[in-house]
Enzyme design. Structure first.
Site, PDB file in Angstrom:
ATOM      1  N   CYS A 150       0.763  -1.263   0.000  1.00 51.29           N
ATOM      2  CA  CYS A 150       0.000   0.000   0.000  1.00 51.29           C
ATOM      3  C   CYS A 150       0.786   1.300   0.000  1.00 51.29           C
ATOM      4  O   CYS A 150       0.571   2.150  -0.853  1.00 51.29           O
ATOM      5  CB  CYS A 150      -0.865   0.050   1.248  1.00 51.29           C
ATOM      6  N   SER A 186      12.736   0.322   5.689  1.00 53.69           N
ATOM      7  CA  SER A 186      11.987  -0.719   6.408  1.00 53.69           C
ATOM      8  C   SER A 186      11.420  -1.713   5.404  1.00 53.69           C
ATOM      9  O   SER A 186      11.278  -1.405   4.214  1.00 53.69           O
ATOM     10  CB  SER A 186      10.870  -0.096   7.233  1.00 53.69           C
ATOM     11  N   ILE A 209      19.622   4.321   8.557  1.00 56.15           N
ATOM     12  CA  ILE A 209      20.442   4.896   9.620  1.00 56.15           C
ATOM     13  C   ILE A 209      21.919   4.494   9.481  1.00 56.15           C
ATOM     14  O   ILE A 209      22.809   5.234   9.886  1.00 56.15           O
ATOM     15  CB  ILE A 209      19.853   4.526  10.995  1.00 56.15           C
TER      16      ILE A 209
END
Ligand SMILES: NC(=O)C1=CN([C@@H]2O[C@H](COP(=O)(O)OP(=O)(O)OC[C@H]3O[C@@H](n4cnc5c(N)ncnc54)[C@H](O)[C@@H]3O)[C@@H](O)[C@H]2O)C=CC1
Ligand SMILES: Nc1nc(=O)c2c([nH]1)NC[C@@H]1CN(c3ccc(C(=O)N[C@@H](CCC(=O)O)C(=O)O)cc3)C=[N+]21
Length: 334
Positions: A150, A186, A209
């Site tokens: 999504c 992610s 990161i």
């Protein structure tokens, strides 16, 4: 920053609501072709306020667009059985499980329990596999489109609306020539997004990161799907000056995209719940999209329609889904 004395900077702020509205028209047309309102079931087992807000907002958008929505708040220890029951219930059209639940790998386990035929978020292994492999259909006859995750798909719909996708180029190559930085890697948003954009022809710098990776189909887009290379020692300082599109989704309110590194006229999109760009972004960007949540929810409903279409059109057998791997060559028409 560099405020001029003559005129305000020319940055167009594009709101998610504008794009969601356009997608909503398409979605409501789709609903009309069904004989009853589809039911989306949301499972909330998380105390996370962002998850609750998002769930409530999903309900509102469902009702406004001709869908039924039921929020099931279950204890997280009972969630597994509750998902299985919803999988088996023919009244349930689609299922979304709000995360974080346990905040560890158990969340991925629970995500994979959702029946592929009801997974509106597009995070089932088969869909994710197809996405990374640049396989766009579920069947050999190319009748059933694979479902895309999504939030990454919402970003793509936004880039299409902004005409970053160049429709003069063939489908599958329409981002050729763009350098895009995605800040977040992610498994639910940043990494799939980088892969999708690179599969569509962009050169993507995926920043997290720890490091920077480049996703790209190579010179002349000769490769069928993207490849990933590490960029040792690279940081935003290397990526931002090269990028005509910058997409940021860093959680928390500490991180801000360093505007001094931004290219003049860049297109800036924020998908984090927090503002990753300070208001001065408008001094440099050509287009700024401050949030995308409304588009994500509309894409969720669009995925639900697609899933119902895929379920209705034919009954896929395991042999069909094996065939999917065989369609790899045709998946990226040049
Ligand atoms: N608008 C929408 O539709 C959606 C928005 N979100 C929002 O997006 C944000 C991210 O969500 P997730 O990807 O699930 O979070 P996550 O915590 O799983 O991933 C965060 C990513 O950001 C990177 N990161 C963190 N600090 C960084 C820094 N200083 N510099 C560069 N990279 C950094 C991490 O390495 C990681 O790759 C949250 O604010 C969430 O609420 C999430 C899903 C949908
Ligand atoms: N299975 C699952 N999928 C998710 O996609 C998911 C989830 N769980 N759990 C919670 C997070 C959070 N999330 C956001 C949605 C919209 C905005 C967003 O952009 N909101 C806008 C606009 C909202 C509005 O206009 O009211 C804003 O904050 O300005 C942010 C964050 C999705 N999540």
């Amino acid at each position: 920053m560099s405020a001029t004395q003559d005129a305000p900077a020319n940055c167009k702020v594009v709101l998610a609501s504008t794009i969601a509205k356009k997608l909503g028209e398409e979605v409501r047309e789709g609903v009309k072709t069904l004989n009853k309102a589809p039911l989306l079931v949301g499972f909330l087992s998380s105390g996370d306020p962002a998850a609750r807000t998002y769930a409530e907002f999903t309900g509102k958008t469902c009702r406004e667009n001709g869908f039924d929505f039921e929020l099931r708040e279950v204890d997280r220890e009972d969630l597994e059985d509750a998902i299985i029951a919803a999988n088996q219930d023919s009244n349930v059209g689609g299922i979304i499980v709000y995360y974080p639940i346990f905040g560890n790998r158990q969340d991925q386990y629970l995500q994979q329990i959702v029946d592929v035929g009801k997974d509106v978020e597009g995070l089932s292994h088969q869909y994710i596999f197809n996405m990374y492999q640049n396989v766009r259909f579920l069947d050999a006859a190319h009748k059933k489109k694979s479902i895309l995750p999504c939030t990454p798909l919402a970003v793509i719909k936004i880039l299409e609306h902004l005409q970053i996708y160049n429709t003069i180029l063939p489908y599958g190559n329409r981002l050729h020539g763009h350098n895009i930085t995605v800040i977040n890697r992610s498994e639910v948003v940043g990494r799939p997004l980088a892969a999708l954009l690179a599969n569509d022809g962009a050169c993507v710098y995926s920043v997290d990161i720890d490091d920077v990776q480049q996703f790209h189909r190579g010179q002349g887009l000769r490769k069928r799907k993207h490849e990933v290379v590490e960029k040792p020692g690279w940081t935003l300082e290397n990526c931002l000056p090269l990028s005509d599109v910058v997409i940021s989704g860093v959680p928390g309110d500490k991180f801000k995209v360093p505007l001094n590194l931004l290219r003049e006229g860049a297109v800036c999109i924020n998908f984090s719940s927090e503002k990753n760009f300070t208001p001065e972004v408008k001094e440099k960007a050509s287009i700024y999209v401050p949030a995308i949540g409304k588009v994500t929810i509309m894409v969720l409903l669009r995925n639900l329609l697609r899933i119902l279409q895929n379920r209705g059109e034919s009954d896929a057998t395991p042999a069909d889904s094996l065939e999917t791997r065989g369609t790899v060559e045709e998946s990226n028409p040049a």
